[in-house]
Design an enzyme around this catalytic site. Structure first.
Site, PDB file in Angstrom:
ATOM      1  N   ASP A 138      67.067 -45.807 -12.295  1.00 58.03           N
ATOM      2  CA  ASP A 138      66.046 -46.139 -13.300  1.00 58.03           C
ATOM      3  C   ASP A 138      64.800 -45.265 -13.191  1.00 58.03           C
ATOM      4  O   ASP A 138      64.360 -44.696 -14.183  1.00 58.03           O
ATOM      5  CB  ASP A 138      65.671 -47.621 -13.205  1.00 58.03           C
ATOM      6  CG  ASP A 138      66.827 -48.494 -13.655  1.00 58.03           C
ATOM      7  OD1 ASP A 138      67.096 -48.507 -14.866  1.00 58.03           O
ATOM      8  OD2 ASP A 138      67.465 -49.126 -12.794  1.00 58.03           O
ATOM      9  N   ARG A 171      53.107 -54.545  -3.800  1.00 55.85           N
ATOM     10  CA  ARG A 171      52.740 -54.003  -5.116  1.00 55.85           C
ATOM     11  C   ARG A 171      51.281 -53.552  -5.235  1.00 55.85           C
ATOM     12  O   ARG A 171      51.031 -52.464  -5.748  1.00 55.85           O
ATOM     13  CB  ARG A 171      53.108 -54.998  -6.222  1.00 55.85           C
ATOM     14  CG  ARG A 171      54.577 -55.396  -6.209  1.00 55.85           C
ATOM     15  CD  ARG A 171      55.500 -54.200  -6.107  1.00 55.85           C
ATOM     16  NE  ARG A 171      56.903 -54.566  -6.120  1.00 55.85           N
ATOM     17  CZ  ARG A 171      57.847 -53.989  -5.366  1.00 55.85           C
ATOM     18  NH1 ARG A 171      57.524 -53.006  -4.548  1.00 55.85           N
ATOM     19  NH2 ARG A 171      59.105 -54.363  -5.450  1.00 55.85           N
ATOM     20  N   ASP A 225      56.832 -57.813 -10.945  1.00 53.33           N
ATOM     21  CA  ASP A 225      56.251 -56.579 -10.426  1.00 53.33           C
ATOM     22  C   ASP A 225      55.470 -55.800 -11.487  1.00 53.33           C
ATOM     23  O   ASP A 225      54.447 -55.190 -11.187  1.00 53.33           O
ATOM     24  CB  ASP A 225      57.342 -55.712  -9.796  1.00 53.33           C
ATOM     25  CG  ASP A 225      57.822 -56.302  -8.474  1.00 53.33           C
ATOM     26  OD1 ASP A 225      57.027 -57.010  -7.823  1.00 53.33           O
ATOM     27  OD2 ASP A 225      58.983 -56.064  -8.092  1.00 53.33           O
ATOM     28  N   SER A 230      70.346 -57.161  -7.148  1.00 50.71           N
ATOM     29  CA  SER A 230      69.101 -56.406  -7.184  1.00 50.71           C
ATOM     30  C   SER A 230      68.387 -56.698  -5.866  1.00 50.71           C
ATOM     31  O   SER A 230      68.118 -57.853  -5.545  1.00 50.71           O
ATOM     32  CB  SER A 230      68.263 -56.867  -8.375  1.00 50.71           C
ATOM     33  OG  SER A 230      66.924 -56.493  -8.162  1.00 50.71           O
TER      34      SER A 230
HETATM   35  N1  ARG Z   1      60.818 -62.656  -6.810  1.00 48.73           N
HETATM   36  C1  ARG Z   1      60.187 -61.826  -5.850  1.00 48.73           C
HETATM   37  C2  ARG Z   1      58.756 -61.545  -6.229  1.00 48.73           C
HETATM   38  O1  ARG Z   1      58.403 -61.755  -7.333  1.00 48.73           O
HETATM   39  C3  ARG Z   1      60.951 -60.561  -5.578  1.00 48.73           C
HETATM   40  C4  ARG Z   1      61.057 -59.597  -6.734  1.00 48.73           C
HETATM   41  C5  ARG Z   1      61.972 -58.432  -6.480  1.00 48.73           C
HETATM   42  N2  ARG Z   1      63.288 -58.907  -6.187  1.00 48.73           N
HETATM   43  C6  ARG Z   1      64.415 -58.204  -6.263  1.00 48.73           C
HETATM   44  N3  ARG Z   1      65.470 -58.787  -5.860  1.00 48.73           N
HETATM   45  N4  ARG Z   1      64.464 -56.993  -6.702  1.00 48.73           N
HETATM   46  O2  ARG Z   1      57.967 -61.128  -5.428  1.00 48.73           O
END
Ligand code: ARG
Length: 401
Positions: A16, A97, A126, A177
């Protein structure tokens, strides 16, 4: 006119973010793209990632080792706040982040870029954390999020990349993921989307299955200085070493997994599996040390602050006036939170079995049921008389008619 001239793109080396490079150039008219990969201990080799970015058409490819800053300036404050989103998730992904947002903004300023870009889609948290973090740090920089708008399926994204020489993933890509850094792993999608499906053992990496854990318990003592973890078993450790060692130790005993349905910022419920052994142990140990060193009123008042603080981190408000003000409160409360917490790991459990502090306000001569008791027993009756007076009056008026 394109949407921007020069862009710093948050880059992971995956399909991506790689496709973002030709897409930004060809569809959105961006002239120069600088990629930035942050090393937060995700275990990827960043050398090949750097080369790949250049092959995909970036003019420059930056790699920043931000591991120490990640632990010291993001994980540790969160531990001081006992931050567990919805009482369970220790924010292992969320905390990365605002740091990445800061690295992007710093690079954009340094290289004179008019925009930064990321590969987040429209349904996640994110994107919120990046967009708000960037806006707070430099409101003049534009944020481009091509994957939020391009509407391509996975197959279409791969096909688009192939037109520009971006190889499709060699391995059959994981059905999940996964986000990973020094603090832990977040795993979602695939069969996990069914909330009733048990997570298969193979998705875990930091934590052992209970069937493979040692048959003997293991103890560790965690040392804190003003609310910050500084050592294990009496040995002073740097932030990265401390987290890494504790992840290994706790993970070996199968501790640190979470399986939850969480409420995302965009209103969607999602099923997420986490493993974050060290971070979870540290939060529980820290909270315990607070119970020994803070007065009851501070402990109880801080719970409300922690709740707000945690939600703000989850919801992308790391850089905000309220968060800063709460930091002031939390830091003040931590002045006496120094000492040691003793933990026992065994078969998926982490049990706090002891704590001590030079600043302890636990008073043995008041607590004891033994002979050297200093508590004034006569005072209890008068205290209860006054404390209960309003209830008594109310009862007499309403029940004694
Ligand atoms: N739900 C978690 C958060 O908002 C993780 C997000 C990323 N998760 C992932 N499996 N790519 O911080």
């Amino acid at each position: 006119m394109g949407r921007a001239n020069k862009v710093v793109l948050a880059y992971s080396g995956g399909v991506d973010t790689s496709v973002c490079i030709p897409y930004l150039q060809n569809e959105w008219g961006v002239k120069e793209i600088i990629t930035l990969a942050a090393d937060l201990g995700q275990g990827d080799e960043l050398g090949p990632i750097q080369e790949k970015a250049l092959r995909c058409g970036a003019v420059e490819s930056l790699v920043e080792d931000a591991q120490e800053e990640f632990i010291k300036d993001f994980a540790f404050p969160s531990i001081r706040a006992n931050a567990l989103y919805e009482n369970r998730y220790p924010l292992s992904t969320a905390l990365a982040r605002p740091l990445i947002a800061k690295l992007l903004v710093d690079a954009a300023e340094k290289y004179g870029a008019d925009a930064v870009a990321h590969g987040c889609t429209a349904k996640g948290n994110d994107q919120v954390r990046f967009d708000l973090g960037i806006a707070a740090l430099n409101p003049n920089i534009k944020v481009l999020a091509p994957a939020r708008e391009w509407g391509m399926t996975r197959e279409e994204t791969i096909a688009y990349g192939e037109r520009f020489g971006i190889e499709s993933p060699v391995k059959k890509s994981s059905p999940y993921s996964i986000d990973r850094n020094l603090l832990g792993r977040s795993i979602e999608a695939g069969i996990l989307e069914d909330p009733m499906t048990e997570p298969p053992e193979e998705i875990f990496d930091f934590t052992k299955s209970i069937a493979d854990t040692p048959d003997e318990p293991e103890y560790v003592e965690i040392d804190f200085e003003k609310g910050t973890p500084v050592g294990l078993n009496g040995k002073i450790l740097g932030p990265i070493e401390l987290i890494t060692e504790l992840n290994t130790l706790a993970g070996k005993h199968g501790y640190g997994r979470i399986d939850m349905i969480e409420n995302r910022v965009v209103g969607i419920k999602s099923r997420e599996i986490y493993e974050a052994p060290a971070l979870l142990v540290l939060i529980h140990a820290h909270r315990d040390l607070e119970s020994l060193t803070l007065t009851g009123d501070v402990t109880q008042y801080k719970r409300g602050i922690e709740e707000t603080y945690t939600r703000m981190i989850y919801q992308g408000l790391w850089y905000s006036p309220l968060k800063e003000a709460l930091d002031g409160f939390i830091d003040k409360t931590q002045e006496n939170v120094s000492g040691t917490v003793r933990i026992k790991f065994f078969k998926g459990n982490s049990t706090i079995v002891g704590r001590r502090s030079d600043n302890s306000i636990y008073a043995p001569d008041l607590a004891t049921y033994g002979a050297d008791d200093k508590f004034d027993h006569k005072a209890a009756e008068g205290f209860i008389y006054i404390w209960g007076l309003p209830t008594k009056v109310w009862s007499q008026k309403t029940r004694n008619k």
